[in-house]
Every structure is written in C-alpha cells, then in structure tokens.
Design an enzyme around this catalytic site. Structure first.
Site, PDB file in Angstrom:
ATOM      1  N   HIS A  28       2.784  11.654   0.673  1.00  0.00           N
ATOM      2  CA  HIS A  28       2.728  11.048   2.004  1.00  0.00           C
ATOM      3  C   HIS A  28       4.089  11.136   2.701  1.00  0.00           C
ATOM      4  O   HIS A  28       4.956  10.287   2.478  1.00  0.00           O
ATOM      5  CB  HIS A  28       2.302   9.587   1.882  1.00  0.00           C
ATOM      6  CG  HIS A  28       0.966   9.418   1.220  1.00  0.00           C
ATOM      7  ND1 HIS A  28       0.780   9.574  -0.139  1.00  0.00           N
ATOM      8  CD2 HIS A  28      -0.254   9.117   1.737  1.00  0.00           C
ATOM      9  CE1 HIS A  28      -0.509   9.377  -0.431  1.00  0.00           C
ATOM     10  NE2 HIS A  28      -1.150   9.106   0.683  1.00  0.00           N
ATOM     11  N   ASN A 187       3.042   1.489  13.104  1.00  0.00           N
ATOM     12  CA  ASN A 187       3.047   2.843  13.684  1.00  0.00           C
ATOM     13  C   ASN A 187       1.711   3.254  14.297  1.00  0.00           C
ATOM     14  O   ASN A 187       1.541   4.403  14.722  1.00  0.00           O
ATOM     15  CB  ASN A 187       3.500   3.871  12.632  1.00  0.00           C
ATOM     16  CG  ASN A 187       2.547   3.953  11.447  1.00  0.00           C
ATOM     17  OD1 ASN A 187       1.392   3.526  11.517  1.00  0.00           O
ATOM     18  ND2 ASN A 187       3.026   4.507  10.338  1.00  0.00           N
ATOM     19  N   ILE A 189      -1.017   4.118  13.229  1.00  0.00           N
ATOM     20  CA  ILE A 189      -1.765   5.219  12.600  1.00  0.00           C
ATOM     21  C   ILE A 189      -2.117   4.815  11.170  1.00  0.00           C
ATOM     22  O   ILE A 189      -1.288   4.236  10.464  1.00  0.00           O
ATOM     23  CB  ILE A 189      -0.908   6.503  12.554  1.00  0.00           C
ATOM     24  CG1 ILE A 189      -0.582   7.014  13.969  1.00  0.00           C
ATOM     25  CG2 ILE A 189      -1.597   7.607  11.738  1.00  0.00           C
ATOM     26  CD1 ILE A 189      -1.758   7.582  14.733  1.00  0.00           C
ATOM     27  N   HIS A 262       0.069  11.415   7.858  1.00  0.00           N
ATOM     28  CA  HIS A 262       0.000  10.320   6.890  1.00  0.00           C
ATOM     29  C   HIS A 262       0.065  10.789   5.440  1.00  0.00           C
ATOM     30  O   HIS A 262       0.954  10.384   4.696  1.00  0.00           O
ATOM     31  CB  HIS A 262      -1.264   9.480   7.113  1.00  0.00           C
ATOM     32  CG  HIS A 262      -1.631   8.662   5.922  1.00  0.00           C
ATOM     33  ND1 HIS A 262      -1.032   7.460   5.643  1.00  0.00           N
ATOM     34  CD2 HIS A 262      -2.486   8.903   4.889  1.00  0.00           C
ATOM     35  CE1 HIS A 262      -1.503   6.989   4.503  1.00  0.00           C
ATOM     36  NE2 HIS A 262      -2.395   7.845   4.026  1.00  0.00           N
ATOM     37  N   GLU A 427      -9.393 -16.826  -3.886  1.00  0.00           N
ATOM     38  CA  GLU A 427      -9.307 -16.265  -5.246  1.00  0.00           C
ATOM     39  C   GLU A 427      -8.529 -14.953  -5.295  1.00  0.00           C
ATOM     40  O   GLU A 427      -7.750 -14.723  -6.218  1.00  0.00           O
ATOM     41  CB  GLU A 427     -10.711 -16.032  -5.830  1.00  0.00           C
ATOM     42  CG  GLU A 427     -11.518 -17.297  -6.082  1.00  0.00           C
ATOM     43  CD  GLU A 427     -12.257 -17.785  -4.848  1.00  0.00           C
ATOM     44  OE1 GLU A 427     -12.150 -17.144  -3.778  1.00  0.00           O
ATOM     45  OE2 GLU A 427     -12.945 -18.814  -4.934  1.00  0.00           O
ATOM     46  N   ASP A 485     -26.422 -24.851 -10.091  1.00  0.00           N
ATOM     47  CA  ASP A 485     -26.054 -24.116  -8.886  1.00  0.00           C
ATOM     48  C   ASP A 485     -26.905 -22.872  -8.640  1.00  0.00           C
ATOM     49  O   ASP A 485     -26.901 -22.328  -7.541  1.00  0.00           O
ATOM     50  CB  ASP A 485     -24.578 -23.728  -8.929  1.00  0.00           C
ATOM     51  CG  ASP A 485     -23.675 -24.903  -8.594  1.00  0.00           C
ATOM     52  OD1 ASP A 485     -24.040 -25.681  -7.689  1.00  0.00           O
ATOM     53  OD2 ASP A 485     -22.627 -25.056  -9.228  1.00  0.00           O
ATOM     54  N   HIS A 489     -24.199 -18.561  -8.856  1.00  0.00           N
ATOM     55  CA  HIS A 489     -23.083 -19.061  -9.655  1.00  0.00           C
ATOM     56  C   HIS A 489     -23.216 -18.678 -11.132  1.00  0.00           C
ATOM     57  O   HIS A 489     -22.489 -19.177 -11.976  1.00  0.00           O
ATOM     58  CB  HIS A 489     -22.984 -20.590  -9.516  1.00  0.00           C
ATOM     59  CG  HIS A 489     -22.444 -21.022  -8.190  1.00  0.00           C
ATOM     60  ND1 HIS A 489     -22.955 -20.566  -6.994  1.00  0.00           N
ATOM     61  CD2 HIS A 489     -21.420 -21.858  -7.865  1.00  0.00           C
ATOM     62  CE1 HIS A 489     -22.279 -21.115  -5.997  1.00  0.00           C
ATOM     63  NE2 HIS A 489     -21.339 -21.897  -6.500  1.00  0.00           N
TER      64      HIS A 489
HETATM   65  C1  LIG Z   1      -7.315  -0.903  -1.082  1.00  0.00           C
HETATM   66  C2  LIG Z   1      -7.040   0.469  -0.602  1.00  0.00           C
HETATM   67  N1  LIG Z   1      -7.946   1.089   0.148  1.00  0.00           N
HETATM   68  C3  LIG Z   1      -7.743   2.348   0.574  1.00  0.00           C
HETATM   69  C4  LIG Z   1      -6.620   3.026   0.233  1.00  0.00           C
HETATM   70  C5  LIG Z   1      -6.425   4.488   0.647  1.00  0.00           C
HETATM   71  N2  LIG Z   1      -5.354   4.541   1.683  1.00  0.00           N
HETATM   72  C6  LIG Z   1      -4.094   4.867   1.361  1.00  0.00           C
HETATM   73  S1  LIG Z   1      -3.057   4.702   2.672  1.00  0.00           S
HETATM   74  C7  LIG Z   1      -4.317   4.204   3.676  1.00  0.00           C
HETATM   75  C8  LIG Z   1      -4.089   3.745   5.082  1.00  0.00           C
HETATM   76  C9  LIG Z   1      -2.874   4.243   5.677  1.00  0.00           C
HETATM   77  O1  LIG Z   1      -2.524   3.570   6.855  1.00  0.00           O
HETATM   78  P1  LIG Z   1      -1.222   2.698   6.916  1.00  0.00           P
HETATM   79  O2  LIG Z   1      -1.330   1.608   5.949  1.00  0.00           O
HETATM   80  O3  LIG Z   1      -0.997   2.349   8.328  1.00  0.00           O
HETATM   81  O4  LIG Z   1      -0.082   3.676   6.411  1.00  0.00           O
HETATM   82  P2  LIG Z   1       0.590   4.862   7.245  1.00  0.00           P
HETATM   83  O5  LIG Z   1      -0.517   5.740   7.731  1.00  0.00           O
HETATM   84  O6  LIG Z   1       1.343   4.242   8.339  1.00  0.00           O
HETATM   85  O7  LIG Z   1       1.449   5.571   6.237  1.00  0.00           O
HETATM   86  C10 LIG Z   1      -5.521   4.198   2.983  1.00  0.00           C
HETATM   87  C11 LIG Z   1      -6.817   3.847   3.599  1.00  0.00           C
HETATM   88  C12 LIG Z   1      -5.685   2.338  -0.565  1.00  0.00           C
HETATM   89  N3  LIG Z   1      -4.543   2.908  -0.959  1.00  0.00           N
HETATM   90  N4  LIG Z   1      -5.900   1.058  -0.943  1.00  0.00           N
END
Ligand SMILES: Cc1ncc(C[n+]2csc(CCOP(=O)(O)OP(=O)(O)O)c2C)c(N)n1
Length: 568
Positions: A28, A187, A189, A262, A427, A485, A489
């Site tokens: 990334h 950002n 995105i 990304h 939780e 319950d 539960h």
């Molecule tokens: C719980 C979870 N769901 C999905 C992902 C897959 N995933 C990795 S990064 C991302 C989203 C990226 O967006 P952001 O957090 O804004 O990071 P950026 O693009 O700015 O690097 C996803 C969906 C993950 N790592 N963890």
C-alpha cells in the site's frame, strides 16, 4: 512549510515506503505518501521512545491502526534506529522477513500491536491509555512521576468506519482519557472508492459528541500546523484528541487522490514519475541520504537520555516508596507476587454445589487484593458474570457529583485507580481494549460477558491469540441451563468455535475446585489468552477424596475415576 532538511526526511520516508511496495510488487503506497509529514513530525519531535529499547516501560505508545500502511511504520523504525536494517526493509512482505504485510507484535521490534483488521488498533490504543491512567493513579506521587507517557494512534477512514472504533471512542470520551491522541489520515479515499459514496457524516462533530477534543489541519504537508495541533492535543488533559489531518492519498504520484493509489504498487514508470515530481533522485532505490539518516538517528541519543532520566526517577521513587516500587516493578516484569494464590479457596464436597460463575467470583475476590495487576470488568453484566472485584474501586474520571452518586459501583471509590472497568454494553471494544491493556504491560486484564456474546468479540479474541497476549476472558451462562432467555442467548457452537482458535486456551471447568485450578492456569499463563467458560447453574462439588485432584485440569484432561476393571 517544511524546511529543506524536513522535506528531505519526509521524502526519505515516502520513497523508502514506495520502493518497498514496488520491490515486493505488493502493498500500500498511498497512505505513506500522504501521511509521511505527520508521521515524521510525531516520530522525530514529539514521540518519547528509545529505539535501542523498544520495551522501555515509560515510552509513548504508537499504534498504526491503519495496518495496511505498514511500510510507513517500517520506514520510521529503520530510520530512527530500531533493530530493523535496510536489508529487512528490502525484504518487505517476503516469507520469514521482519517486515510482514501488516505489522505484527512480537515479530518486528517497535511494533506495539498487530494491526490490519481496521478499527482494532484504535480500540487497542484506548486500552493503552486506560493502562497508563491506572498505573499513574496508583503509583505516581507528588514530585515522583513514575508513569507518565502518552498514547498516539494513526487512524484512517476505514478505522473510523468500523463499529469497534465507535464503541471505543465513546468509552474513551466518557473516561476523559486526555493522554490519548489519534491522528486521522483524512484523505477521503478508501480501498474501493471515495468516501463520498459511504462515509459522509461530520467526523469532527461525531467525535466532539463523544466528548473528544478535535482539531483540523487543513494541509497535511504543513508541518507547522501539524506540530501546533499535536501540541494543542498534548495540552488538552481532560479529553482525548482527534486531529483530522487533510492529506492526499498517493501524494505526488499520477494516482494521487484516487483509490488506485491505496493498495497497488505504483509500477516502475509511475514510481519514476513520482520521484521526478517530488524532486527525488530516480536512482538508486531505497535511497537514504546521509543527512536525513543523521537527523532521524538523533532519536537514539534523545531516547537514551529520556530512559536514563526515567531510571533515575525510578531509583528516587524506590528510596521514597520502597513497597510501592517493588509492587510496580513486579507488575512491569509481568511477575506474580509471592503468595499471590494464598487465598484461593478449597471448596468442600457438596452434592448441591455451586455455579462455576459463583466459584469464579469467589476466587477472583480471594486473589485480587494481593494481585494489583488484575484489572478488568464486564460489558454491563457484573451482577451475572460475578466478576466485580469488591471494594477495589471503579475506574472512572476523578469524582464528579454525577459519579459520586452513580449506581453500579463495586465499592472503593470512583477514580483512575479503580480496578473495576465498566465497559458498558460494548463487547467488541471490550475485547480490543483488553488487548491494549495487555499489550501496554503492567496489567493482567480480564473481561466478561455471557458466553453467547463472545460472538461479538471474535476479532479481538483472535488477535490476542496471534499477539500472544495474556488476556483472561470470563464467559458465563454456558450450556442449556442458561436460564429462561431462549435461543438468542443459547450458546451452541461457541465452544467448538473458540476451541478452533489456535493459541486461545479454552477451559470449561466441571466444578468449583476445577474453577480454582482454571484460574491458577489463567493467571500463571504467559503468552496466550484464556477463555474460562462457566455455568449459571449449580454444579455438584466433587468429593476429591473419592476422585482425582482438580489440578489434573492443568494437563488438559485427566482421569477423574477409573471405570470398574478399567473397562469404560
Ligand atoms: C476489518 C477490515 N475490513 C476490511 C479490510 C480491507 N481493507 C484494507 S484497507 C481498507 C480501506 C482503506 O481505506 P482507508 O482506511 O481510508 O485507508 P487509505 O485508503 O486512506 O489508505 C480496507 C477495506 C481490513 N483491512 N479490515
């Protein structure tokens, strides 16, 4: 705006990260390109850390909650002088390397927690800030600040979208954790698009409503503004801070501000274009200019000086408060104090017996006074889980009229020295906060809920097992005898489910004395989480003069009574 040396250092982080991803042909690049300035500022000017001793107890904790940006963290660790070489950097994402795809605790020096599943790191950071607050409240004395550090997290859109972050942030705001600061890489995105298609609430207003202090930095390249924001966050002692830093994903690359930046390598041609655009030499790869390295490595002298100063404070503290100092030192070493288990009851044989949750509550209360590291609570279920540590205080901000009269106290007063954590009905965050408490050190955390709701905690359960964290989970209301319950539960597959998680030790004691043996195992455990699965209903207390001793449980299974003629 950054001066020339700052700019050189920031670009060193950027291009080390980009080259790592490019060489691995995986990873990334976008986040490191955009977030490098805030990371640089924090790591070289504000973070208290000693690269030569990543486990120094009073270091500031840094959590990269957006674990997919691991290249950024590895760059910082290498550059500031942790035991992570340029060769390690070049092995990014390779089998057996010290630089895996997502940061792994216990694997790479300086990585505090394993991150990657979004949202978890932020909740871990809340746990770390709670740990610091408890230790400071218990041990610090006027002119003797033994525990005095901050928790910083770098969080992304994905972190803030996950529900666990909302649970944790809500609790952190309530608890007024003033030494927690989250830098938000704002950002617009995510992985598969722009945030305008999924995430349009006013994040600053949302966090303000949780009770956080929020600051916006309009330009993520403006080091002065980032520095002022971090200083304002540090000066705010009554509320956690969220710094919303507007950045550009993939900054400087042809893919800037698009989701393409990304999670895919830029490609050789675009790496070149990005280097040209930002005025960086196109060759060699993995370039670390000597001037930049020297500047980063000043962290070594600063870190050693800070740790030495702390060691002097520890010696002065030991002279002034020898007993407390011993207790603190024992906790910091994750040792059990001598005689910790003296009070564990032996339950007499009894055909009616008692529920294992009841036995557990008695055992916890029998050891808690001698075991100050044992801290935790339930997700609003203590009357049922029997996990209250009676008279040992309720963790909450120093008393206000509201909390002085508040219902639900376990006795002993409301303060940060309280050992009963009231997680509320949260939780998922409870599990992740417990991981943060354990990762921080000095605490043996426990959490508790109905066994069925362990389903709400599976991500942190699994991460604790991966991270080898010593967290004790108390899950009650096991079995068909859960009460009236009904099916919602009723735990059915949960036992098999938890037993399928490698390195999570699941113990389901059969009577009160096995519960005592189970608690011994749980407290003596190192490097693994434990789940104690307990009943709501009474179980006969077995006559151990007729049957084998309960500590056979340590072996996982034991022969309680041989079948007649050894023929079962
Ligand atoms: C719980 C979870 N769901 C999905 C992902 C897959 N995933 C990795 S990064 C991302 C989203 C990226 O967006 P952001 O957090 O804004 O990071 P950026 O693009 O700015 O690097 C996803 C969906 C993950 N790592 N963890």
């Amino acid at each position: 705006m950054p001066d020339a040396l700052d700019r050189l250092c920031i670009d060193t982080i950027r291009f080390l990260s980009v080259d790592m991803v490019q060489k691995a042909n995986s990873g990334h690049p976008g986040m490191p390109l955009g977030a490098a300035p805030m990371a640089y500022l924090l790591w070289t000017r504000r973070l208290k850390h000693n690269p030569r001793n990543p486990s120094w107890f009073d270091r500031d904790r840094f959590v990269l909650s957006a674990g997919h940006g691991s290249a950024l963290l590895y760059s910082l660790l290498h550059l500031t002088g942790y035991d992570l070489s340029l060769d390690d950097i070049k092995q990014f994402r390779q089998w057996g390397s010290k630089t895996p795809g997502h940061p792994e605790r216990g694997h790479t020096p300086g990585v505090e927690v394993t991150t990657g599943p979004l949202g978890q790191g932020m909740a871990n950071a809340v746990g770390m800030a709670i740990a610091e607050a408890e230790l400071a409240a218990r041990y610090n004395r006027p002119d003797h600040a033994l525990v005095d550090h901050r928790t910083f997290a770098l969080v992304s859109d994905g972190d803030l979208m996950e529900g666990v972050a909302s649970e944790a942030a809500s609790l952190a705001g309530h608890l007024r954790l003033g030494k927690l600061t989250c830098l938000y890489d704002d950002n617009s995105i995510t992985l598969a698009g722009g945030t305008e298609i999924t995430f349009t609430e006013d994040r600053a207003a949302r966090f303000a409503a949780y009770g956080w202090h929020t600051i916006t930095v309009e330009d993520g390249n403006d080091l002065g503004a980032i520095g002022r924001a971090v200083d304002t966050a540090i000066a705010e002692t009554e509320r956690p801070s969220l710094i919303l830093v507007h950045t550009h994903i993939g900054y400087g690359s042809p893919e800037q501000d698009t989701f393409k930046a990304h999670g895919s390598p830029l490609g050789a041609a675009d790496v070149r274009k990005t280097k040209l655009k930002l005025g960086w030499p196109t060759e060699p790869d993995f370039l670390v200019p000597a001037e930049a390295l020297a500047h980063f490595r000043s962290a070594l002298a600063r870190g050693e000086a800070d740790e030495s100063a702390w060691n002097r404070r520890c010696r002065a503290y030991a002279e002034a408060f020898p007993d407390l100092s011993k207790e603190f030192e024992c906790r910091a070493r994750a040792a059990l104090p001598p005689g910790w288990d003296d009070g564990i009851p032996v339950f007499p044989a009894d055909a009616k017996g008692l529920a294992t949750r009841e036995a557990s509550g008695k055992i916890m209360n029998a050891v808690a006074a001698r075991l100050p590291a044992l801290i935790g609570g339930s997700a609003d279920l203590d009357p049922s889980t029997k996990t209250a540590l009676k008279g040992l205080g309720d963790f909450n901000p120093p008393p206000t009229p509201a909390t002085a009269e508040a219902q639900g106290s376990d006795g002993g007063g409301w303060s940060y020295a309280g050992r009963n954590l009231h997680f509320g009905v949260r939780e998922h965050a409870m599990g992740a906060i417990a991981n943060g408490l354990a990762a921080h050190g000095g605490i043996i955390p426990f959490d508790a809920t109905f066994f069925i709701f362990s389903d709400y905690m599976r991500p942190p359960l699994r991460l604790a097992a991966l991270m080898r964290l010593h967290v004790i989970h108390v899950f009650t209301h096991d079995s068909v005898a859960l009460g009236e319950d009904g099916p919602t539960h009723q735990p059915v597959e949960q036992l098999a489910n938890l037993r399928a998680i490698p390195n999570l030790f699941v113990i389901r004691p059969a009577d009160a004395n096995e519960t005592a043996a189970a608690w011994r195992v749980a407290l003596e455990m190192r490097g693994a989480p434990i789940a104690l699965v307990l009943t709501r209903q009474d179980l006969p207390t077995l006559d151990r003069t007729r049957y084998a001793a309960a500590d056979g449980l340590r072996r996982g299974a034991y022969v309680l009574k041989d079948a007649p003629n050894a023929a079962p």
